[in-house]
Scaffold this active site. Structure first.
Site, PDB file in Angstrom:
ATOM      1  N   GLU A  76       6.725   6.171  -8.935  1.00 33.86           N
ATOM      2  CA  GLU A  76       5.115   5.924  -8.946  1.00 33.86           C
ATOM      3  C   GLU A  76       4.549   6.770  -8.020  1.00 33.86           C
ATOM      4  OE1 GLU A  76       3.576   1.651  -8.718  1.00 33.86           O
ATOM      5  OE2 GLU A  76       5.587   1.184  -9.182  1.00 33.86           O
ATOM      6  N   ASN A  90       1.499   3.127  -2.770  1.00 41.26           N
ATOM      7  CA  ASN A  90       1.094   3.887  -3.665  1.00 41.26           C
ATOM      8  C   ASN A  90      -0.217   4.578  -2.940  1.00 41.26           C
ATOM      9  OD1 ASN A  90       2.124   4.400  -6.515  1.00 41.26           O
ATOM     10  ND2 ASN A  90       2.477   2.175  -6.216  1.00 41.26           N
ATOM     11  N   ILE A 134     -10.880  -6.972 -12.342  1.00 41.98           N
ATOM     12  CA  ILE A 134     -11.893  -6.263 -12.137  1.00 41.98           C
ATOM     13  C   ILE A 134     -13.120  -6.816 -13.037  1.00 41.98           C
ATOM     14  CG2 ILE A 134     -13.042  -4.112 -11.948  1.00 41.98           C
ATOM     15  CD1 ILE A 134     -10.762  -4.131 -10.014  1.00 41.98           C
ATOM     16  N   ASN A 147      -5.391   2.511 -13.168  1.00 43.96           N
ATOM     17  CA  ASN A 147      -4.472   1.571 -12.829  1.00 43.96           C
ATOM     18  C   ASN A 147      -3.021   2.256 -13.018  1.00 43.96           C
ATOM     19  OD1 ASN A 147      -3.371  -0.838 -11.822  1.00 43.96           O
ATOM     20  ND2 ASN A 147      -2.773  -1.494 -13.892  1.00 43.96           N
ATOM     21  N   HIS A 162       0.997   0.880 -13.526  1.00 43.15           N
ATOM     22  CA  HIS A 162       1.869  -0.179 -13.779  1.00 43.15           C
ATOM     23  C   HIS A 162       3.309   0.357 -13.932  1.00 43.15           C
ATOM     24  CE1 HIS A 162       2.558  -4.013 -15.663  1.00 43.15           C
ATOM     25  NE2 HIS A 162       3.546  -3.497 -16.533  1.00 43.15           N
ATOM     26  N   LYS A 170      -6.476  -8.601  -8.170  1.00 42.66           N
ATOM     27  CA  LYS A 170      -7.332  -9.538  -8.774  1.00 42.66           C
ATOM     28  C   LYS A 170      -7.866  -8.456  -9.878  1.00 42.66           C
ATOM     29  CE  LYS A 170     -11.580 -11.473  -6.981  1.00 42.66           C
ATOM     30  NZ  LYS A 170     -11.312 -12.763  -8.156  1.00 42.66           N
ATOM     31  N   GLY A 200       0.821  -1.367   0.112  1.00 36.40           N
ATOM     32  CA  GLY A 200       0.042   0.061   0.023  1.00 36.40           C
ATOM     33  C   GLY A 200       0.861   1.221   0.036  1.00 36.40           C
ATOM     34  N   ASP A 228      -3.968  -4.599 -18.588  1.00 33.49           N
ATOM     35  CA  ASP A 228      -2.792  -3.100 -18.745  1.00 33.49           C
ATOM     36  C   ASP A 228      -3.183  -2.702 -20.250  1.00 33.49           C
ATOM     37  OD1 ASP A 228      -1.631  -3.671 -16.510  1.00 33.49           O
ATOM     38  OD2 ASP A 228      -0.248  -5.290 -17.272  1.00 33.49           O
TER      39      ASP A 228
END
Ligand code: GRF
Length: 205
Positions: free
Chosen positions: A179, A14, A93, A107, A109, A91, A12, A150
Site C-alpha cells: 500500500e 499510509n 463520506i 480510497n 483498500h 467513516k 496513519g 469499495d
C-alpha cells in the site's frame, strides 16, 4: 501542484508514506490538511510532526449529520483541496461531499476489489477472510470513491501472494508495505492530470 486533503482514522502509516513521497519529490503534491474522526489517531501526531494542519472532526460533536457535513465541506473548501485522499478512514463520506468532489476522492483498500470488499470488510477482517477463503493472491486496490462502499472505478491494483503459513498479521504487514508504495503512484497520476473516467473505467492518458 495538486492540493491534497487526507482523511485518516488509524495509525496513519499510509499518510506517513504520502508525506515521505512528497518530501522526496516522488509525488508532485502538497498535503494541506489532515482530518481525523479519532482524536487519538496516530495520523494527527504525524501531521503535527510534519507541520501539516490537522483537525479532529467527529460527527458526534455536531447537532446532526447535516451540520457535520457542512463543517467537513467548509474545511475542504477553505483549504481549496483538489483531491481528497482516504487513508484508513473508517467513516463513510457524506453523499453531498461525494457529489461536490465527484471523481476527486480516492480510497485504498487492502485487497483486490471487488473481492473481499464492502461493508464490514476493513482492517484485519479483510486479511482473515482472504486466508479463510484460501485465496492464493490478494493485494491492494486504489479506487475512486462513490456512494457505495469499495465500489468506485479502479485506478490501480497491485498483487500480493498469500503464503501457506501466512497469518492475518503477516499478510496484513506485507499488504500494508505494498500500500505504501502504491498510493502515491496512483495520486501522482492525478497530479499529472492523466486520469480520465468512462463509466466505471479509469483510462490513463
Ligand atoms: C490500511 O490497510 C488501509 O488499506 C485500510 O486501513 C489501513 C490503514 O492503515 N483502509 P494506516 O492507518 O495507514 O497505517
Amino acid at each position: 501542484m495538486i492540493r491534497l486533503a487526507v482523511l485518516a482514522s488509524g495509525g496513519g502509516s499510509n499518510f506517513q508514506a504520502l508525506i515521505d513521497n512528497v518530501k522526496n519529490n516522488n509525488l508532485d503534491a502538497e498535503i494541506i490538511l489532515l482530518i481525523s474522526n479519532n482524536s487519538t489517531s496516530g495520523a494527527i501526531q504525524k501531521a503535527k510532526k510534519s507541520g501539516i494542519e490537522s483537525l479532529h472532526l467527529a460527527s458526534s460533536a455536531y447537532k446532526n449529520e447535516n451540520d457535520y457535513t457542512a463543517a467537513l465541506l467548509g474545511h475542504l473548501r477553505r483549504v481549496k483541496a483538489d483531491l481528497i485522499v482516504l487513508a484508513g478512514y473508517m467513516k463513510q463520506i457524506p453523499n453531498q461531499v461525494i457529489k461536490e468532489y465527484k471523481n476527486r476522492i480516492l480510497n485504498i483498500h487492502p485487497a483486490l476489489l471487488p473481492a473481499f470488499g464492502g461493508k464490514g470488510m476493513y482492517g484485519h477482517f479483510v486479511h482473515e477472510a482472504v486466508i479463510e477463503y484460501g485465496a492464493k493472491f490478494t493485494g491492494v486496490t486504489v479506487h475512486i470513491v462513490d456512494e457505495e462502499y469499495d465500489n468506485g472505478p479502479v485506478v490501480m491494483q497491485k498483487i500480493v501472494e498469500v503464503k501457506e503459513n501466512d497469518t492475518p498479521q503477516t499478510l496484513a504487514e506485507r499488504v500494508l508495505s505494498v500500500e505504501h508504495d502504491t498510493y502515491w503512484r496512483a495520486i501522482q497520476l492525478f497530479a499529472q492530470n492523466r486520469i480520465k473516467t468512462e463509466k466505471r473505467k479509469v483510462i490513463l492518458l
